[in-house]
Motif scaffolding. Structure first.
Motif: not given
Length: 416
Positions: A59-65, A67-76, A138-142
């Motif tokens: 999903g997204y973490i909004k770092i300022n008004q 900028t919404n950065i998308f990420f995908w995290f997996f545990e080992s 603008d890269a990927g889903f961000s």
């Protein structure tokens, strides 16, 4: 902390800025229940895609008004609490890190046609928690209202993202942390060309080098743009040959089936994506180019890391043109650091994976260089077993098995 950096001759500045900030700052975190946080900064889901057997967030973490950065995290897959955390960033500039996830080191890969995914048994989540981030905007889903145009701006956004990620998930902030970056700014060379084309490229090289020196001397965007244009034009002689810049053995480009998968509405909904997928952002690429950012050298930043005891790994596929291993070798030998002489006087040894030659490696103290046999630009795509062996030993602070060591064990080797 171990820091993994992959490039060839020129490094993405966001890695270096972030490392320096991490060295200079200590993150104070209040231990809280991540699920209990109700904050518009976070728009995060947990799906069962890619690998339903591991804990994952996206999903997204909004770092300022803006900028919404998308990420995908997996545990080992194995003992996540005692595994390190590895950050993966693709290059471009402006290309999505979902490429690395779905095509290289993530827990699944797309099947032919991109309609679905299948398990990837040689994923790096076998030994590490993995965090894939789409950056810059603008890269990927961000997405956001402001597209950055320099690596410095991008690195500051990345740093802010990680601060907020660790605030949301403090349990991952205590893990050993590795940064892994691919591509963005490899130096060009000339394999697979005829003698006349090579002669032309060599004749044009001094002009390119002079313009680069002028760019570094003045720091002016126009001077750096002139260097970018001239130096990139040299590679056009290779491009005109029809061979892939990512694999000199073929005319075919890298597969793009994953774009079909990421365009599926059910996939976007499951991972919390709020915009259509952008494989590589032309807006970001153009912005970096027009700022003269892409020609900049960050050699001194790598030297800074080495001289302060941070491990650095640089590897290249030996069939890659755009980030070729010749330039990688030239770069590591040019680094000015405490053990430059000892590193340069060390021998290149055959790297053994199982009963096969995986490539060649040279190492001294904190610096390791690896030439990966039979691999193009996206090394784990071509050599998943060997790349996992390299990564596993790196994060465990173990040396790669070399020919001299294998002889002691009686291994019968053959080139892959």
């Amino acid at each position: 902390m171990g820091f993994i950096i992959k490039s060839s001759g020129k490094f993405s500045y966001q890695f270096i800025i972030f490392v320096i900030l991490i060295v200079c700052c200590f993150l104070t975190i209040e231990i809280i229940d991540a699920a209990a946080i109700k904050d518009p900064t976070y728009n995060i889901v947990s799906s069962k895609l890619c690998d339903p057997n591991v804990k994952q967030y996206s999903g997204y973490i909004k770092i300022n008004q803006f900028t919404n950065i998308f990420f995908w995290f997996f545990e080992s897959r194995k003992n996540p609490k005692d595994s390190p955390l590895t950050l993966w960033l693709n290059g471009g500039p402006g290309c999505s890190s979902m490429v690395g996830l779905i095509q290289e080191v993530g827990p699944c890969r797309t099947i032919a046609g991109g309609t679905d995914v299948e398990n990837h048994p040689e994923s790096w989540i076998e030994v590490s928690n993995m965090l894939f981030i789409d950056q810059p905007v603008d890269a990927g889903f961000s997405f956001g209202d402001r597209i950055v145009s320099t690596t410095e701006q991008s690195s500051l956004n990345l740093y802010d993202f990680l601060q907020k990620f660790f605030e949301k998930f403090p349990e991952y902030s205590k893990m050993k942390f590795h940064i892994f970056g691919e591509s963005f700014g490899g130096h060009y060379n000339g394999p697979a060309l005829n003698s006349s084309e090579i002669a032309v490229m060599r004749s044009e090289l001094p002009g390119c080098e002079q313009l680069i020196d002028n760019c570094y001397a003045t720091g002016e965007a126009l001077d750096c743009i002139a260097a970018e244009g001239t130096c990139m034009n040299i590679s056009s002689h290779y491009i005109d040959s029809g061979l892939s810049v990512y694999d000199v053995r073929t005319t075919a480009d890298l597969p793009l089936d994953y774009q079909v998968y990421f365009a599926k509405p059910e996939v976007m909904s499951a991972i919390g994506a709020q915009k259509s997928f952008t494989n590589c952002s032309l807006n970001v690429y153009a912005g970096f180019y027009l700022q003269g950012d892409m020609i900049q050298s960050h050699k001194t930043d790598v030297e800074y890391l080495l001289n302060r005891g941070f491990p650095v790994l640089i590897y290249n596929g030996d069939a890659d043109f755009i980030c070729n291993w010749f330039s990688g070798m030239t770069f590591v030998k040019s680094l000015i650091w405490t053990y430059q002489s000892e590193f340069n006087n060390s021998s290149m040894k055959k790297w053994i994976v199982g009963n096969n030659f995986g490539g060649e490696t040279m190492s001294y103290d904190k610096l390791t260089f690896v030439r990966v046999y039979e691999a193009g630009h996206e090394v784990p795509l071509y050599q998943p077993t060997n790349s996992l062996d390299m990564f596993t030993k790196w994060i465990n602070n173990e040396a790669l098995t070399t020919e001299s060591e294998s002889k002691k064990r009686g291994i019968n080797k053959r080139k892959i």
